[in-house]
Design a protein around this motif. Structure first.
Motif, PDB file in Angstrom:
ATOM      1  N   LEU A   1       4.759  -8.737  -6.955  1.00  0.00           N
ATOM      2  CA  LEU A   1       4.523  -8.154  -6.314  1.00  0.00           C
ATOM      3  C   LEU A   1       3.960  -6.783  -7.061  1.00  0.00           C
ATOM      4  N   GLY A   2       2.814  -6.247  -6.266  1.00  0.00           N
ATOM      5  CA  GLY A   2       2.124  -5.137  -6.651  1.00  0.00           C
ATOM      6  C   GLY A   2       2.470  -3.900  -5.916  1.00  0.00           C
ATOM      7  N   THR A   3       1.983  -2.673  -6.124  1.00  0.00           N
ATOM      8  CA  THR A   3       2.277  -1.615  -5.123  1.00  0.00           C
ATOM      9  C   THR A   3       1.180  -0.457  -5.742  1.00  0.00           C
ATOM     10  N   VAL A   4       1.075   0.520  -4.976  1.00  0.00           N
ATOM     11  CA  VAL A   4      -0.040   1.711  -5.192  1.00  0.00           C
ATOM     12  C   VAL A   4       0.510   2.783  -5.430  1.00  0.00           C
ATOM     13  N   LEU A   5       0.023   3.475  -6.246  1.00  0.00           N
ATOM     14  CA  LEU A   5       0.445   4.781  -6.688  1.00  0.00           C
ATOM     15  C   LEU A   5      -0.633   5.824  -6.394  1.00  0.00           C
ATOM     16  N   GLN A   6      -0.765   7.189  -5.772  1.00  0.00           N
ATOM     17  CA  GLN A   6      -1.633   8.202  -5.655  1.00  0.00           C
ATOM     18  C   GLN A   6      -1.720   9.146  -6.418  1.00  0.00           C
ATOM     19  N   ALA A   7      -2.686   9.119  -7.382  1.00  0.00           N
ATOM     20  CA  ALA A   7      -2.814  10.205  -8.559  1.00  0.00           C
ATOM     21  C   ALA A   7      -2.952  11.730  -8.168  1.00  0.00           C
ATOM     22  N   TYR A   8      -3.059  11.932  -6.498  1.00  0.00           N
ATOM     23  CA  TYR A   8      -3.044  13.295  -6.300  1.00  0.00           C
ATOM     24  C   TYR A   8      -1.656  13.871  -6.028  1.00  0.00           C
ATOM     25  N   LEU A   9      -0.740  13.031  -5.983  1.00  0.00           N
ATOM     26  CA  LEU A   9       0.809  13.440  -6.066  1.00  0.00           C
ATOM     27  C   LEU A   9       1.286  14.019  -7.279  1.00  0.00           C
ATOM     28  N   HIS A  10       1.932  15.013  -7.232  1.00  0.00           N
ATOM     29  CA  HIS A  10       2.582  15.362  -8.657  1.00  0.00           C
ATOM     30  C   HIS A  10       3.322  14.546  -9.061  1.00  0.00           C
ATOM     31  N   ARG A  11       4.143  13.916  -8.396  1.00  0.00           N
ATOM     32  CA  ARG A  11       4.999  12.992  -8.876  1.00  0.00           C
ATOM     33  C   ARG A  11       4.736  11.922  -9.639  1.00  0.00           C
ATOM     34  N   THR A  12       3.431  11.327  -9.365  1.00  0.00           N
ATOM     35  CA  THR A  12       2.782   9.958  -9.903  1.00  0.00           C
ATOM     36  C   THR A  12       2.714   9.874 -11.164  1.00  0.00           C
ATOM     37  N   GLU A  13       2.619  10.758 -12.190  1.00  0.00           N
ATOM     38  CA  GLU A  13       2.621  10.329 -13.483  1.00  0.00           C
ATOM     39  C   GLU A  13       4.074  10.161 -13.836  1.00  0.00           C
TER      40      GLU A  13
ATOM     41  N   ASP B   1       0.646  -1.263  -0.073  1.00  0.00           N
ATOM     42  CA  ASP B   1       0.083  -0.028   0.083  1.00  0.00           C
ATOM     43  C   ASP B   1       0.824   1.155  -0.006  1.00  0.00           C
ATOM     44  N   ALA B   2       0.134   2.334  -0.425  1.00  0.00           N
ATOM     45  CA  ALA B   2       0.780   3.661  -0.324  1.00  0.00           C
ATOM     46  C   ALA B   2       0.340   4.427   0.965  1.00  0.00           C
ATOM     47  N   GLU B   3       1.180   5.126   1.442  1.00  0.00           N
ATOM     48  CA  GLU B   3       0.868   5.914   2.779  1.00  0.00           C
ATOM     49  C   GLU B   3       1.112   7.364   2.368  1.00  0.00           C
ATOM     50  N   ASP B   4       1.500   8.164   3.379  1.00  0.00           N
ATOM     51  CA  ASP B   4       1.634   9.650   2.907  1.00  0.00           C
ATOM     52  C   ASP B   4       2.806   9.915   2.368  1.00  0.00           C
ATOM     53  N   HIS B   5       3.081  11.080   1.595  1.00  0.00           N
ATOM     54  CA  HIS B   5       4.060  11.097   0.627  1.00  0.00           C
ATOM     55  C   HIS B   5       5.536  11.013   1.341  1.00  0.00           C
ATOM     56  N   THR B   6       5.606  11.345   2.676  1.00  0.00           N
ATOM     57  CA  THR B   6       7.025  11.158   3.048  1.00  0.00           C
ATOM     58  C   THR B   6       7.467   9.674   3.012  1.00  0.00           C
ATOM     59  N   THR B   7       6.566   8.641   2.893  1.00  0.00           N
ATOM     60  CA  THR B   7       7.128   7.422   2.769  1.00  0.00           C
ATOM     61  C   THR B   7       7.358   6.919   1.210  1.00  0.00           C
ATOM     62  N   THR B   8       6.920   7.691   0.270  1.00  0.00           N
ATOM     63  CA  THR B   8       7.114   7.070  -0.980  1.00  0.00           C
ATOM     64  C   THR B   8       8.353   6.765  -1.446  1.00  0.00           C
ATOM     65  N   ASP B   9       9.279   7.330  -1.302  1.00  0.00           N
ATOM     66  CA  ASP B   9      10.449   7.014  -1.617  1.00  0.00           C
ATOM     67  C   ASP B   9      11.018   5.695  -1.349  1.00  0.00           C
TER      68      ASP B   9
ATOM     69  N   PRO C   1       0.162  18.408   1.481  1.00  0.00           N
ATOM     70  CA  PRO C   1       0.430  19.941   1.420  1.00  0.00           C
ATOM     71  C   PRO C   1       0.383  20.249  -0.379  1.00  0.00           C
ATOM     72  N   ALA C   2       0.098  21.310  -0.676  1.00  0.00           N
ATOM     73  CA  ALA C   2       0.115  21.748  -1.990  1.00  0.00           C
ATOM     74  C   ALA C   2       1.361  21.760  -2.892  1.00  0.00           C
ATOM     75  N   SER C   3       2.316  21.896  -1.954  1.00  0.00           N
ATOM     76  CA  SER C   3       3.903  21.516  -2.851  1.00  0.00           C
ATOM     77  C   SER C   3       3.898  20.356  -3.160  1.00  0.00           C
TER      78      SER C   3
END
Length: 322
Positions: free
Chosen positions: A170-182, A146-154, A205-207
């Protein structure tokens, strides 16, 4: 607009407030709504829910609830719960018409496996996840991180990369609201990849994240198109009718077969729509959470839709819990 700009952020903040957790979990009437989203507190209750879903033609992914663990023994206990659940899943009578898609899956939050520990958290989470992946492979069960908040993504994606060397399904989750996800979708859409694309359910945050619903939806569509045009197995996690329709159009334009993607929805949400998609010969996987640590998950489900909040508020009226 008022919900998305005021109430939703407040509820997401409350999902990580110990004070709010104490207050809400003490309300006896809260259980009425929790039972709608959570398949019980025990493995036996979760397995019963899974058997019912499998009988309806749906697939499942099971999540033992818990996150942000800062105690090594608690992380080890979580691993034990998953190993017990996998033993139970191995005994299920699973029927499928697909040779390439596994009906059973477990979902892991790395922060529940020790990722948040101050010392060697990543290494501990990796070791614990590897134990679960080994047992899952023996049981014929997929694993999704699973994905959690953005501080854990890397950290999460690095652990996923390490695990996929030995467990390529193995699968994982990406969250479309993060700027980096595309960009992450482009990097992770290669052969054999399994990506669950969701909108995102944390207060960011909006950043680092798109803030408005329209911007998030647009990002979701861009990310989904990348995954559909890729060589992996997209998992379309949404209850949004417009995004479901768009996904079906992408499937048609990319000529994907039924075994080359799936829809995913949450336990207790849009059950009729889940059944409709299955009846149209789509793979539909239901995210089935269970356990006592339901508060954070519950609050994020409330924050997703005004209708969920309205249901909760009605349950607080005198007599409604009976």
């Amino acid at each position: 607009m008022a919900f998305s700009t005021l109430l939703r952020p407040a509820m997401l903040a409350a999902s990580r407030s110990p004070r709010m957790e104490r207050a809400i979990t003490k309300m006896s009437m809260t259980k009425k709504l929790v039972d709608r989203f959570v398949a019980g507190s025990t493995a036996d209750q979760a397995v019963a829910a899974v058997e019912s879903l499998l009988a309806s033609g749906r697939y499942v992914t099971i999540d033992y609830l818990g996150e942000d663990t800062t105690d090594i023994e608690q992380a080890r206990t979580t691993v034990t719960h998953y190993l017990h659940m996998l033993s139970a899943m191995a005994e299920l009578d699973v029927k499928t018409d697909s040779e390439s898609v596994r009906p059973l899956e477990v979902s892991l939050k790395l922060s529940a496996l020790g990722q948040s520990l101050a010392r060697d958290g990543d290494a501990i989470a990796l070791d614990h996840a590897r134990q679960i992946c080994t047992a899952a492979e023996a049981a014929g069960v997929w694993v999704n991180v699973d994905a959690e908040d953005h501080t854990t993504t890397d950290s999460t994606l690095l652990i996923v990369k390490a695990l996929r060397r030995d467990f390529p399904s193995l699968g994982t989750v990406l969250q479309a609201y993060l700027h980096r996800t595309e960009g992450d979708c482009r990097e992770l859409s290669g052969p054999g990849s399994r990506i669950r694309l969701c909108k995102g359910a944390y207060k960011e945050p909006a950043s680092v994240a798109f803030q408005g619903r329209a911007a998030v939806d647009e990002s979701y569509l861009r990310c989904l198109q990348v995954l559909m045009q890729g060589e992996g197995y997209p998992m379309v996690a949404t209850h949004d009718p417009a995004l479901i329709t768009a996904a079906q159009q992408y499937v048609e334009s990319t000529q994907r077969k039924a075994d080359e993607f799936e829809f995913q929805m949450l336990y207790g949400i849009r059950d009729e729509e889940q059944s409709r998609l299955v009846q149209e010969d789509n793979h539909l996987r239901v995210y089935v959470p269970y356990g006592d640590e339901w508060y954070g998950y519950f609050m994020r489900r409330l924050a997703e839709r005004p209708a969920n909040v309205a249901f909760f508020l009605r349950s607080l009226k005198p007599g409604s819990a009976r």
